[in-house]
Write an enzyme that holds these catalytic residues in place. Structure first.
Site, mmCIF file in Angstrom:
data_model
loop_
_atom_site.group_PDB
_atom_site.id
_atom_site.type_symbol
_atom_site.label_atom_id
_atom_site.label_comp_id
_atom_site.label_asym_id
_atom_site.label_seq_id
_atom_site.Cartn_x
_atom_site.Cartn_y
_atom_site.Cartn_z
ATOM 1 N N CYS A 9 0.844 -1.200 0.000
ATOM 2 C CA CYS A 9 0.000 0.000 0.000
ATOM 3 C C CYS A 9 0.880 1.252 0.000
ATOM 4 O O CYS A 9 1.852 1.339 0.741
ATOM 5 C CB CYS A 9 -0.906 -0.001 1.235
ATOM 6 S SG CYS A 9 -2.050 1.388 1.232
ATOM 7 N N CYS A 50 0.501 4.795 6.893
ATOM 8 C CA CYS A 50 -0.140 4.645 8.208
ATOM 9 C C CYS A 50 0.812 3.894 9.165
ATOM 10 O O CYS A 50 1.208 2.758 8.883
ATOM 11 C CB CYS A 50 -1.458 3.895 8.062
ATOM 12 S SG CYS A 50 -2.491 4.583 6.751
ATOM 13 N N CYS A 55 0.213 0.164 10.363
ATOM 14 C CA CYS A 55 -0.296 -0.854 9.433
ATOM 15 C C CYS A 55 0.763 -1.800 8.872
ATOM 16 O O CYS A 55 1.818 -1.374 8.394
ATOM 17 C CB CYS A 55 -1.033 -0.170 8.287
ATOM 18 S SG CYS A 55 -1.923 -1.355 7.261
ATOM 19 N N CYS A 102 -17.124 -8.515 5.292
ATOM 20 C CA CYS A 102 -16.405 -7.255 5.040
ATOM 21 C C CYS A 102 -15.139 -7.520 4.245
ATOM 22 O O CYS A 102 -14.295 -8.308 4.686
ATOM 23 C CB CYS A 102 -15.969 -6.599 6.348
ATOM 24 S SG CYS A 102 -17.294 -6.318 7.482
ATOM 25 N N CYS A 121 -19.900 -5.330 3.296
ATOM 26 C CA CYS A 121 -19.176 -4.138 3.747
ATOM 27 C C CYS A 121 -17.854 -4.101 2.992
ATOM 28 O O CYS A 121 -17.272 -5.154 2.727
ATOM 29 C CB CYS A 121 -18.928 -4.239 5.256
ATOM 30 S SG CYS A 121 -17.937 -2.876 5.900
ATOM 31 N N CYS A 149 -19.607 3.020 8.379
ATOM 32 C CA CYS A 149 -18.898 2.348 9.476
ATOM 33 C C CYS A 149 -17.620 3.149 9.675
ATOM 34 O O CYS A 149 -16.775 3.196 8.784
ATOM 35 C CB CYS A 149 -18.594 0.911 9.070
ATOM 36 S SG CYS A 149 -17.491 0.066 10.226
ATOM 37 N N ARG A 193 -18.454 -1.492 17.795
ATOM 38 C CA ARG A 193 -17.779 -2.771 17.574
ATOM 39 C C ARG A 193 -16.473 -2.873 18.347
ATOM 40 O O ARG A 193 -15.601 -2.023 18.221
ATOM 41 C CB ARG A 193 -17.517 -3.002 16.084
ATOM 42 C CG ARG A 193 -16.855 -4.355 15.838
ATOM 43 C CD ARG A 193 -16.767 -4.739 14.372
ATOM 44 N NE ARG A 193 -18.062 -4.768 13.750
ATOM 45 C CZ ARG A 193 -18.338 -4.160 12.609
ATOM 46 N NH1 ARG A 193 -17.413 -3.493 11.974
ATOM 47 N NH2 ARG A 193 -19.550 -4.236 12.100
HETATM 48 N N1 SAM Z 1 -6.693 0.761 2.960
HETATM 49 C C1 SAM Z 1 -7.967 1.101 3.433
HETATM 50 C C2 SAM Z 1 -7.935 2.279 4.382
HETATM 51 O O1 SAM Z 1 -6.999 2.447 5.120
HETATM 52 O O2 SAM Z 1 -8.904 3.040 4.371
HETATM 53 C C3 SAM Z 1 -8.732 -0.041 4.043
HETATM 54 C C4 SAM Z 1 -8.046 -1.076 4.923
HETATM 55 S S1 SAM Z 1 -7.385 -0.496 6.475
HETATM 56 C C5 SAM Z 1 -6.375 -1.855 6.965
HETATM 57 C C6 SAM Z 1 -8.771 -0.443 7.567
HETATM 58 C C7 SAM Z 1 -8.561 0.074 8.951
HETATM 59 O O3 SAM Z 1 -7.984 -0.937 9.767
HETATM 60 C C8 SAM Z 1 -7.640 1.261 9.156
HETATM 61 O O4 SAM Z 1 -8.264 2.474 8.898
HETATM 62 C C9 SAM Z 1 -7.308 1.147 10.633
HETATM 63 O O5 SAM Z 1 -8.204 1.929 11.400
HETATM 64 C C10 SAM Z 1 -7.467 -0.341 10.936
HETATM 65 N N2 SAM Z 1 -6.162 -0.952 11.246
HETATM 66 C C11 SAM Z 1 -5.165 -1.190 10.365
HETATM 67 N N3 SAM Z 1 -4.091 -1.743 10.969
HETATM 68 C C12 SAM Z 1 -4.412 -1.852 12.290
HETATM 69 C C13 SAM Z 1 -3.717 -2.339 13.439
HETATM 70 N N4 SAM Z 1 -2.473 -2.795 13.358
HETATM 71 N N5 SAM Z 1 -4.357 -2.318 14.626
HETATM 72 C C14 SAM Z 1 -5.635 -1.850 14.710
HETATM 73 N N6 SAM Z 1 -6.328 -1.370 13.661
HETATM 74 C C15 SAM Z 1 -5.735 -1.366 12.464
HETATM 75 FE FE1 SF4 Z 2 -2.860 1.262 3.373
HETATM 76 FE FE2 SF4 Z 2 -2.896 0.146 5.765
HETATM 77 FE FE3 SF4 Z 2 -3.141 2.757 5.560
HETATM 78 FE FE4 SF4 Z 2 -5.157 1.156 4.716
HETATM 79 S S1 SF4 Z 2 -4.417 1.400 6.798
HETATM 80 S S2 SF4 Z 2 -4.282 2.939 3.664
HETATM 81 S S3 SF4 Z 2 -3.958 -0.593 3.970
HETATM 82 S S4 SF4 Z 2 -1.319 1.556 4.971
#
Ligand code: SAM
Ligand code: SF4
Ligand code: DTB
Length: 332
Positions: free
Chosen positions: A53, A57, A60, A97, A128, A188, A260
């Site tokens: 990606c 973040c 992530c 989802c 979802c 959501c 949730r």
């Molecule tokens: N890439 C898309 C986005 O970020 O909008 C969708 C997938 S992303 C993995 C969905 C959500 O998962 C993120 O916005 C974050 O809030 C949550 N998330 C991701 N990694 C996480 C982690 N290590 N612990 C808890 N929540 C996490």
């Molecule tokens: Fe990409 Fe993870 Fe951020 Fe979603 S949360 S935009 S998968 S880096």
């Protein structure tokens, strides 16, 4: 009960400050006024496109900038998604989802995801998606395809946000939420706690969610899953009582939303999860995997729900007892 969207930060901080027993009683009372107290909704997650990606973040596993031990995977074929959705349905999940590690979907990718939404709906499950940012035109296409929910988290407070993500702004997130809401898709949206944020940041995140024009139908509260190789690996762990209080305050601010109890449950004792249900959480992710990290085994969850006398809400608002779900899983 009137739903408010004018909460001040001081009011929310005050809720966090009242004695724990008083806060939990208030949250449980609001919960009972709006929901059946002994029912939870369950959703199963599938990562339909994993890793690589472009976003940064800090929490992530899927960011290309984080050096994590993750196997990348291109967008899955429809057949594989359907196999997973059928298994989730047999195990008792009412909502499926699908998440993709994109900054935003291209229109070509959206065509393929739309086929997935249609296929899963034909199974009689709610759908979802979480695909990153969406344009107005894309949300309208998803609505036409019959999408039920779109997940897009605000993640944290506006002040703390910039220390966690720099490649998209808080306003970008609000804009996507507005597009989803305007298209008539259920929203959501929630966040992550345990990222080293302050108590004020947790209150400010809930304030942002509660003061949206309409409350999100579903509010995921994730406890950070610490992934090796991400900047947030090793962040100070959030105290369990503070986590339960966050759930309780979310319940009080957004009385009609499903709250949730999301990521991070493998680190939580049964007792903490039980307190979260008492504080007003009425939805969980179900199945042994979240997107890329572990979730409790389905049978472990069913055993916990059984001990607590909590039933599972199905798509047509009937209920399924955890014992029957266990039997279904065993014969599937
Ligand atoms: N890439 C898309 C986005 O970020 O909008 C969708 C997938 S992303 C993995 C969905 C959500 O998962 C993120 O916005 C974050 O809030 C949550 N998330 C991701 N990694 C996480 C982690 N290590 N612990 C808890 N929540 C996490
Ligand atoms: Fe990409 Fe993870 Fe951020 Fe979603 S949360 S935009 S998968 S880096
Ligand atoms: C949400 O708020 N939590 C889910 C879902 N929405 C997509 C994702 C949690 C991801 C946890 C880390 C992982 O498994 O990669």
């Amino acid at each position: 009960m009137t739903l408010r969207n004018d909460w001040t930060l001081v009011e929310i901080r005050d809720l966090f400050s009242i004695p724990f027993n008083d806060l939990l009683l208030q949250a449980q009372t609001v919960h009972r006024d709006n929901f059946e107290p002994n029912k939870v909704q369950i959703s199963t997650l599938l990562s339909i496109k994993t890793g690589a990606c472009p976003e940064d973040c800090g929490y992530c596993s899927q960011s290309a900038r984080n050096k994590t031990e993750l196997e990348k995977e291109k967008l899955l074929p429809l057949s594989e998604v359907m196999t997973n959705a059928k298994q989730a349905k047999e195990a008792g999940a009412s909502r499926f989802c699908m998440g993709a590690a994109w900054r935003n979907p291209t229109d070509k990718n959206l065509d393929r995801v739309i086929d997935m939404v249609k296929g899963v709906r034909e199974l009689g499950m709610e759908t979802c998606l979480t695909l990153g940012m969406l344009t107005d035109a894309q949300t309208r296409r998803l609505k036409e395809a019959g999408l039920d929910y779109y997940n897009h988290n605000l993640d944290t407070s506006p002040d703390f946000y910039g220390t966690v993500v720099t490649t998209r702004t808080y306003q970008d997130r609000l804009d996507t939420l507005k597009n989803v809401r305007d298209a008539g898709i259920n929203v959501c949206s929630g966040g992550i706690v345990g990222m080293g944020e302050s108590a004020n940041d947790r209150a400010a995140l809930l304030q942002q969610l509660a003061n949206l024009e309409s409350h999100p139908e579903s509010v995921p509260i994730n406890l950070l899953v610490q992934v090796k190789g991400t900047p947030l690996y090793g962040a100070d762990k959030l105290d369990g009582i503070d986590f339960i209080k966050t759930i309780a305050v979310a319940r009080i601010l957004m009385p009609k939303s499903y709250v949730r109890l999301s990521a991070g449950r493998t680190e939580m004792s049964e007792e903490i999860q039980a307190m979260c249900f008492f504080a007003g959480a009425n939805s969980i992710f179900y199945g042994d995997k979240l997107l890329t990290t572990d979730n409790p085994e389905a049978n472990t969850d069913l055993a916990l729900l059984n001990k607590l006398g909590i039933e599972i809400e199905t798509a047509n608002s009937a209920t399924l007892s955890p014992t029957n779900a266990m039997l279904q899983t065993a014969t599937a």
